[in-house]
Design an enzyme around this catalytic site. Structure first.
Site, PDB file in Angstrom:
ATOM      1  N   ASP A 240       0.814  -1.221   0.000  1.00  0.00           N
ATOM      2  CA  ASP A 240       0.000   0.000   0.000  1.00  0.00           C
ATOM      3  C   ASP A 240       0.848   1.272   0.000  1.00  0.00           C
ATOM      4  OD1 ASP A 240      -3.044  -0.542   0.381  1.00  0.00           O
ATOM      5  OD2 ASP A 240      -2.073  -2.020   1.681  1.00  0.00           O
TER       6      ASP A 240
ATOM      7  N   GLU B 259      -0.195   9.456   1.656  1.00  0.00           N
ATOM      8  CA  GLU B 259      -0.910  10.347   2.583  1.00  0.00           C
ATOM      9  C   GLU B 259      -1.066   9.720   3.968  1.00  0.00           C
ATOM     10  OE1 GLU B 259      -4.884  12.895   2.415  1.00  0.00           O
ATOM     11  OE2 GLU B 259      -5.308  10.756   2.316  1.00  0.00           O
ATOM     12  N   ASP B 260      -1.235   8.397   3.986  1.00  0.00           N
ATOM     13  CA  ASP B 260      -1.485   7.741   5.272  1.00  0.00           C
ATOM     14  C   ASP B 260      -0.248   7.666   6.156  1.00  0.00           C
ATOM     15  OD1 ASP B 260      -4.191   7.236   4.759  1.00  0.00           O
ATOM     16  OD2 ASP B 260      -3.621   5.561   3.461  1.00  0.00           O
TER      17      ASP B 260
ATOM     18  N   ARG C 167       0.900  -1.916   7.216  1.00  0.00           N
ATOM     19  CA  ARG C 167       1.281  -0.579   6.775  1.00  0.00           C
ATOM     20  C   ARG C 167       2.207   0.118   7.754  1.00  0.00           C
ATOM     21  NH1 ARG C 167      -2.855   2.917   3.611  1.00  0.00           N
ATOM     22  NH2 ARG C 167      -0.796   3.685   3.035  1.00  0.00           N
TER      23      ARG C 167
ATOM     24  N   ARG D  16      -8.260   2.524  11.825  1.00  0.00           N
ATOM     25  CA  ARG D  16      -6.868   2.923  11.562  1.00  0.00           C
ATOM     26  C   ARG D  16      -6.284   3.905  12.573  1.00  0.00           C
ATOM     27  NH1 ARG D  16      -5.477   1.539   6.284  1.00  0.00           N
ATOM     28  NH2 ARG D  16      -6.638  -0.345   5.795  1.00  0.00           N
TER      29      ARG D  16
ATOM     30  N   HIS E  33     -11.481   5.728   5.663  1.00  0.00           N
ATOM     31  CA  HIS E  33     -10.918   6.876   6.381  1.00  0.00           C
ATOM     32  C   HIS E  33     -11.952   8.010   6.424  1.00  0.00           C
ATOM     33  CE1 HIS E  33      -6.842   5.326   4.861  1.00  0.00           C
ATOM     34  NE2 HIS E  33      -6.759   5.256   6.175  1.00  0.00           N
TER      35      HIS E  33
ATOM     36  N   CYS F 154      -5.228  10.331  -1.258  1.00  0.00           N
ATOM     37  CA  CYS F 154      -4.401   9.254  -0.672  1.00  0.00           C
ATOM     38  C   CYS F 154      -3.010   9.164  -1.307  1.00  0.00           C
ATOM     39  CB  CYS F 154      -5.064   7.897  -0.882  1.00  0.00           C
ATOM     40  SG  CYS F 154      -6.789   7.831  -0.459  1.00  0.00           S
TER      41      CYS F 154
HETATM   42  N1  GLY Z   1      -5.615   0.130   0.472  1.00  0.00           N
HETATM   43  C1  GLY Z   1      -5.593   1.280   1.278  1.00  0.00           C
HETATM   44  C2  GLY Z   1      -5.661   0.905   2.700  1.00  0.00           C
HETATM   45  O1  GLY Z   1      -6.411   0.026   3.011  1.00  0.00           O
HETATM   46  O2  GLY Z   1      -4.987   1.422   3.533  1.00  0.00           O
END
Ligand code: GLY
Length: 252
Positions: A59, A64-65, A84, A130, A158, A245
């Site tokens: 990912d 951005e995450d 992640r 998250r 999100h 994102c």
């Molecule tokens: N595929 C983006 C996420 O789930 O973080």
């Protein structure tokens, strides 16, 4: 002032990205679409940096995450999705090279940048799978900002999957987030029915990048005075991603 947009090309491992769909991802098409996205970022006035794929993080193109930049600081996040965690570290050298002071979310905090919706200088932060309360508290303390938790509506990845701040006191949002607009004193601009993926519009001043294929949203946003750039992002929608994102933006 220059504005930087940091991006990362999807690798072949992007086919294994977290997804709520069973759609098969074509990584070559994803890279072509990513090129188009980077062109759109340049068209709206951003200076684009594109990092090569990192196959260790399927990912990883959703940068951005992984980091939240504000006030000259870069907060490396710690996703609630274990696969992640660590993405932010891969961005550290680039962020440091741009003079940003690195801070990071520590356990037990979790945070994804996709949950951080800025309304001027205040962060409204999605609380959900998250991001947890501790992550929000660390964001406020480490970036020196006012932050408020907002529950992420059911079925939404999100907070920013459902809302974008258009400036001038307007929140473009799906119906589930209409109460948020009212609560924080913003005018709710409803996302047209059936065009929910445009809620993740990337708004930069009076310009907006939205996913291609949503004519009602494009017309609505143009009528509101925005210059709209639709971009084909279908390979990213397959992994629940959208325009915001794929980049991290900051003034340099
Ligand atoms: N595929 C983006 C996420 O789930 O973080």
């Amino acid at each position: 002032m220059r504005w930087i947009a940091l991006t990362r090309t999807p690798g072949n491992s992007y086919v294994k990205a977290i997804s709520s769909t069973s759609a098969r991802i074509d990584p070559d098409e994803a890279r072509r679409q990513h090129d188009g996205y980077c062109r759109a970022l340049r068209n709206i006035g951003l200076e684009v940096i594109t990092l090569p794929p990192d196959e260790g993080f399927p990912d990883g193109c959703f940068v951005e995450d992984a980091v939240v930049v504000r006030n000259g600081k870069a907060l490396l996040t710690r996703s609630g999705a274990p696969s992640r965690q660590g993405e932010g570290e891969t961005l550290r050298p680039t962020l440091e090279a741009h003079g940003l002071h690195i801070v990071q979310v520590e356990p037990p905090g979790t945070l994804d940048g996709g949950d951080v919706l800025w309304v001027e200088n205040v962060a409204y932060v999605g609380l959900g799978d998250r991001t947890n309360q501790e992550g929000i508290a660390q964001l406020a303390a480490k970036l020196g900002v006012e932050a408020h938790a907002v529950p992420v509506p059911p079925g939404m990845l999100h907070l920013k999957s459902g809302a974008a701040y258009l400036g001038n006191g307007r929140l473009y949002a799906v119906a589930a987030l209409a109460p948020l607009a009212a609560e924080i004193g913003l005018d709710w601009v409803p996302v047209p029915e059936g065009e929910e993926p445009t809620a993740d519009a990337l708004v930069f001043g009076a310009k907006a990048i939205i996913p291609a294929g949503y004519p009602k949203a494009a017309t609505l946003l143009k009528e509101l005075g925005l210059q709209v750039q639709p971009v084909n992002l279908s390979e990213f929608a397959k992994a629940d991603g959208g325009p915001t994102c794929l980049s991290v933006i900051w003034p340099q």
